[in-house]
Structure formats: structure tokens, C-alpha cells
Write a protein that holds these residues in place. Structure first.
Motif, PDB file in Angstrom:
ATOM      1  N   PRO A 197       8.003   1.780   0.691  1.00 46.28           N
ATOM      2  CA  PRO A 197       5.735   1.271   0.774  1.00 46.28           C
ATOM      3  C   PRO A 197       5.770   0.694  -0.207  1.00 46.28           C
ATOM      4  O   PRO A 197       5.021  -0.480  -0.664  1.00 46.28           O
ATOM      5  CB  PRO A 197       6.417   2.506   1.336  1.00 46.28           C
ATOM      6  CG  PRO A 197       6.869   3.079   2.394  1.00 46.28           C
ATOM      7  CD  PRO A 197       8.204   3.087   1.457  1.00 46.28           C
ATOM      8  N   TRP A 198       5.860   1.541  -1.332  1.00 48.54           N
ATOM      9  CA  TRP A 198       5.666   1.154  -2.678  1.00 48.54           C
ATOM     10  C   TRP A 198       5.667  -0.147  -3.198  1.00 48.54           C
ATOM     11  O   TRP A 198       4.982  -0.756  -3.889  1.00 48.54           O
ATOM     12  CB  TRP A 198       5.540   2.507  -3.056  1.00 48.54           C
ATOM     13  CG  TRP A 198       5.581   4.044  -2.613  1.00 48.54           C
ATOM     14  CD1 TRP A 198       5.787   5.224  -2.702  1.00 48.54           C
ATOM     15  CD2 TRP A 198       3.450   4.451  -2.996  1.00 48.54           C
ATOM     16  NE1 TRP A 198       5.107   5.880  -2.222  1.00 48.54           N
ATOM     17  CE2 TRP A 198       4.460   5.582  -2.490  1.00 48.54           C
ATOM     18  CE3 TRP A 198       2.769   4.092  -3.468  1.00 48.54           C
ATOM     19  CZ2 TRP A 198       2.974   6.933  -2.478  1.00 48.54           C
ATOM     20  CZ3 TRP A 198       1.319   4.793  -3.063  1.00 48.54           C
ATOM     21  CH2 TRP A 198       1.549   6.382  -3.048  1.00 48.54           C
TER      22      TRP A 198
ATOM     23  N   ARG B 253       3.833  12.993  -3.931  1.00 45.10           N
ATOM     24  CA  ARG B 253       3.530  12.159  -2.322  1.00 45.10           C
ATOM     25  C   ARG B 253       3.351  12.734  -1.481  1.00 45.10           C
ATOM     26  O   ARG B 253       2.537  12.183  -0.326  1.00 45.10           O
ATOM     27  CB  ARG B 253       4.885  10.773  -2.543  1.00 45.10           C
ATOM     28  CG  ARG B 253       5.694   9.993  -3.967  1.00 45.10           C
ATOM     29  CD  ARG B 253       6.848   9.304  -3.284  1.00 45.10           C
ATOM     30  NE  ARG B 253       7.258   8.793  -4.290  1.00 45.10           N
ATOM     31  CZ  ARG B 253       8.045   7.409  -4.435  1.00 45.10           C
ATOM     32  NH1 ARG B 253       8.106   7.437  -3.587  1.00 45.10           N
ATOM     33  NH2 ARG B 253       7.888   6.969  -5.580  1.00 45.10           N
TER      34      ARG B 253
ATOM     35  N   MET C 166       1.882  -0.981   8.660  1.00 44.90           N
ATOM     36  CA  MET C 166       1.417   0.244   7.613  1.00 44.90           C
ATOM     37  C   MET C 166       0.334  -0.368   7.054  1.00 44.90           C
ATOM     38  O   MET C 166       0.386  -1.504   6.771  1.00 44.90           O
ATOM     39  CB  MET C 166       2.716   0.854   6.301  1.00 44.90           C
ATOM     40  CG  MET C 166       3.069  -0.392   5.683  1.00 44.90           C
ATOM     41  SD  MET C 166       4.578   0.086   4.689  1.00 44.90           S
ATOM     42  CE  MET C 166       5.165  -1.765   3.946  1.00 44.90           C
TER      43      MET C 166
ATOM     44  N   TRP D  58       6.059   6.949   3.977  1.00 48.23           N
ATOM     45  CA  TRP D  58       5.489   7.005   2.073  1.00 48.23           C
ATOM     46  C   TRP D  58       6.494   7.790   1.431  1.00 48.23           C
ATOM     47  O   TRP D  58       5.668   7.849  -0.216  1.00 48.23           O
ATOM     48  CB  TRP D  58       3.640   6.954   2.086  1.00 48.23           C
ATOM     49  CG  TRP D  58       3.621   6.104   2.975  1.00 48.23           C
ATOM     50  CD1 TRP D  58       3.077   5.656   4.081  1.00 48.23           C
ATOM     51  CD2 TRP D  58       2.593   4.780   1.559  1.00 48.23           C
ATOM     52  NE1 TRP D  58       2.533   4.679   4.375  1.00 48.23           N
ATOM     53  CE2 TRP D  58       2.245   3.800   2.983  1.00 48.23           C
ATOM     54  CE3 TRP D  58       2.591   4.394   1.045  1.00 48.23           C
ATOM     55  CZ2 TRP D  58       1.371   2.945   2.560  1.00 48.23           C
ATOM     56  CZ3 TRP D  58       3.020   2.996   0.113  1.00 48.23           C
ATOM     57  CH2 TRP D  58       1.850   2.134   1.435  1.00 48.23           C
TER      58      TRP D  58
ATOM     59  N   LEU E  56      -2.644  -0.054   3.148  1.00 49.85           N
ATOM     60  CA  LEU E  56      -3.183   1.032   1.406  1.00 49.85           C
ATOM     61  C   LEU E  56      -4.240  -0.275   1.504  1.00 49.85           C
ATOM     62  O   LEU E  56      -3.835  -1.155   2.019  1.00 49.85           O
ATOM     63  CB  LEU E  56      -1.637   0.264   0.869  1.00 49.85           C
ATOM     64  CG  LEU E  56      -2.094   0.837  -0.284  1.00 49.85           C
ATOM     65  CD1 LEU E  56      -2.048   2.965  -0.535  1.00 49.85           C
ATOM     66  CD2 LEU E  56      -0.730   0.673  -1.307  1.00 49.85           C
TER      67      LEU E  56
ATOM     68  N   PHE F 202      -3.799   5.742   2.658  1.00 53.65           N
ATOM     69  CA  PHE F 202      -2.525   5.017   3.230  1.00 53.65           C
ATOM     70  C   PHE F 202      -2.241   5.493   4.592  1.00 53.65           C
ATOM     71  O   PHE F 202      -2.840   6.544   5.158  1.00 53.65           O
ATOM     72  CB  PHE F 202      -1.206   4.394   2.376  1.00 53.65           C
ATOM     73  CG  PHE F 202      -0.620   5.963   2.154  1.00 53.65           C
ATOM     74  CD1 PHE F 202      -0.245   6.527   2.806  1.00 53.65           C
ATOM     75  CD2 PHE F 202      -1.938   6.895   0.328  1.00 53.65           C
ATOM     76  CE1 PHE F 202       0.642   8.012   1.988  1.00 53.65           C
ATOM     77  CE2 PHE F 202      -0.533   7.824  -0.032  1.00 53.65           C
ATOM     78  CZ  PHE F 202      -0.007   8.579   1.053  1.00 53.65           C
TER      79      PHE F 202
END
Length: 260
Positions: free
Chosen positions: A37-38, A214, A174, A32, A176, A62
Motif C-alpha cells: 500500500p505504501w 505500522r 484503500m 497496511w 490515504l 488511511f
């Protein structure tokens, strides 16, 4: 729950990034730190808006997984992401979890399992009350491939299954979490050390925190999910260092964390 096909970075660059983190001895959640990923979740804005409204917010919750069959690893044990405020009085979701497979996920390498609400005797049990066990026959395996995504309201009972020696590769994925924007933050702000500003309880929709933030958010995940995987002393020290290191101040200088 929703599943559909997507293409792009999660088919190649993201799983390689997760695997690289694991190869150098870092937890998979350190993936991340990258933009990808974002960016993946930004593309799901129309879907999330349909369920939570256009003003939905991202929660600072997340994770990333690299579940290795060769090590006999398993996914996380059965749990509900949030029981207290998951649903509105009319049954619509207030919070959602979005889980994305970055490799093929199947019963051999720990795909997701859920119990449908109508077969879950604990679904409507109030928070803090003991739950009756869900019947084994109610579990539903959710095989998935890269480009799929799975979304569930946070009252749904779910888990990652055990792996098999016959699995061909690790399960990489992953997740979130999100909430409606017209309700108070579900999560509390997080602070480690009284001389540092607390980490935010919500992130702006579509925001990409800077590098320093982050790293601090990753450290928060490691600490807040330690009950799911077991926290080593080394990882605890690393997380504490990331949350208190003055070296990150340059990345955070001039930034109001309340705006994330």
C-alpha cells in the motif's frame, strides 16, 4: 478529481492481501502492515505534488475496505473528510484524499459517489454550521477498475454506495490522505497512555513506517474511524493492546516518531 490507469501490485497482490486479512477475521485496514500500500502511493508523488506542492506531507489517515455484497454490506455513509482546512482562500486544495480501487468498483458492489461542488449546497457552509441536504439528483457514481485512482479535495461530499445481491464480487479499495507541507498539521498527534510517545501528526513524504509503527498507526485508524463502521469490543481491545503493548518497543527503539 483525477483518474488514470496504473499497473502493478494493486492488480493482484494487494487485493489478495486484503481478502486474506478479512478471511482470518481482521479488518481490511490491516493490509497496511505490508509494503505494497505504501509503495502504491509513492508512485503518485508527481500527481500529488502538482496539487499540494513538492513538500507535501502524508497524513496518518488511511483505510482499506472489503465491502461484501453477500453480507449486505455498504460503503461508508455520506461525509466530508475535512471541512475546516480543506481549501486555501483561493480555492486550491490544502488537503486531498486519494482512493484506489483494488477490484472493479461499480454501482452493484459499492463504488464511490460524489456531489460536484457546484451542485452541493453545503460545500461552502462553514465548519460547525448545519448543512442543507444535497439533492439526490446531484450524486454522481464513479465506477472504477484496478489501476485507477480517484483524488478529491476534502470538502467534497462523498460516500460508498449500498451493495446489490446481483454484484459479482466484493469491492476492495484503500485510501490515504495528504496535506500541504507549508501549513500546520491538520491532524493532532495521538496518544493512548501517558507513558508512551504520541503517534505523529504527519508522516514524511514517501516514508514507510517500520512494522511496529505500522501496527500502531493501524490501531489509530480503527479508533479514529469507529464512527463510520461501529467498533466491536474485541476490536477496541485489540487496538488498545497494539497502542500500549511493550512487545512493540523493540520495533520502535531509537526512532524519533516526530520524523515520520
Amino acid at each position: 478529481m483525477t483518474a488514470t490507469k496504473r499497473s502493478g501490485v494493486w492488480r493482484c497482490r494487494l487485493p489478495k492481501g486484503v481478502a486474506k486479512c478479512v478471511a482470518v477475521g481482521l479488518p481490511a485496514v490491516f493490509a497496511w502492515v505490508f509494503d505494497e500500500p505504501w509503495a502504491c502511493y509513492e508512485r503518485l508523488r508527481p500527481v500529488l505534488s502538482n496539487f499540494l506542492g513538492d513538500d507535501y506531507r502524508t497524513m496518518p489517515a488511511f483505510w482499506a475496505w472489503h465491502v461484501d455484497p453477500q453480507k449486505g454490506e455498504s460503503g461508508w455513509k455520506p461525509h466530508r473528510d475535512n471541512r475546516r482546512a480543506a481549501l486555501a482562500p483561493d480555492g486550491s486544495p490544502c488537503t486531498l484524499t486519494c482512493w484506489i480501487p483494488l477490484s472493479d468498483a461499480n454501482p452493484l458492489n459499492s463504488c464511490m459517489y460524489i456531489v460536484p461542488a457546484h451542485m452541493d449546497p453545503g460545500y461552502d457552509i462553514p465548519a460547525g454550521m448545519p448543512e442543507p441536504p444535497a439533492p439526490a439528483f446531484a450524486a454522481r457514481a464513479l465506477p472504477a477498475t484496478p489501476g485507477d485512482y480517484l483524488i478529491w479535495n476534502q470538502r467534497v461530499l462523498h460516500w460508498g454506495g449500498p451493495t446489490s445481491e446481483f454484484a459479482e464480487h466484493p469491492r476492495i479499495s484503500m485510501a490515504l490522505e495528504f496535506q500541504r507541507g507549508d501549513i500546520p498539521p491538520i491532524m493532532q498527534s495521538f496518544q493512548l497512555g501517558g507513558d508512551r510517545p504520541p503517534l505523529p501528526s504527519l508522516l514524511e513524504q514517501g516514508s514507510r513506517p517500520n512494522f511496529g509503527m505500522r501496527l500502531m498507526l493501524i490501531a489509530r485508524q480503527i479508533l479514529q474511524y469507529q464512527h463510520m463502521y461501529g467498533l466491536s469490543e474485541e476490536l477496541a481491545h485489540l487496538s488498545t493492546a497494539l497502542l500500549t503493548a511493550r512487545a512493540l518497543d523493540a520495533s520502535l527503539e531509537g526512532i524519533d516518531v516526530a520524523k515520520f
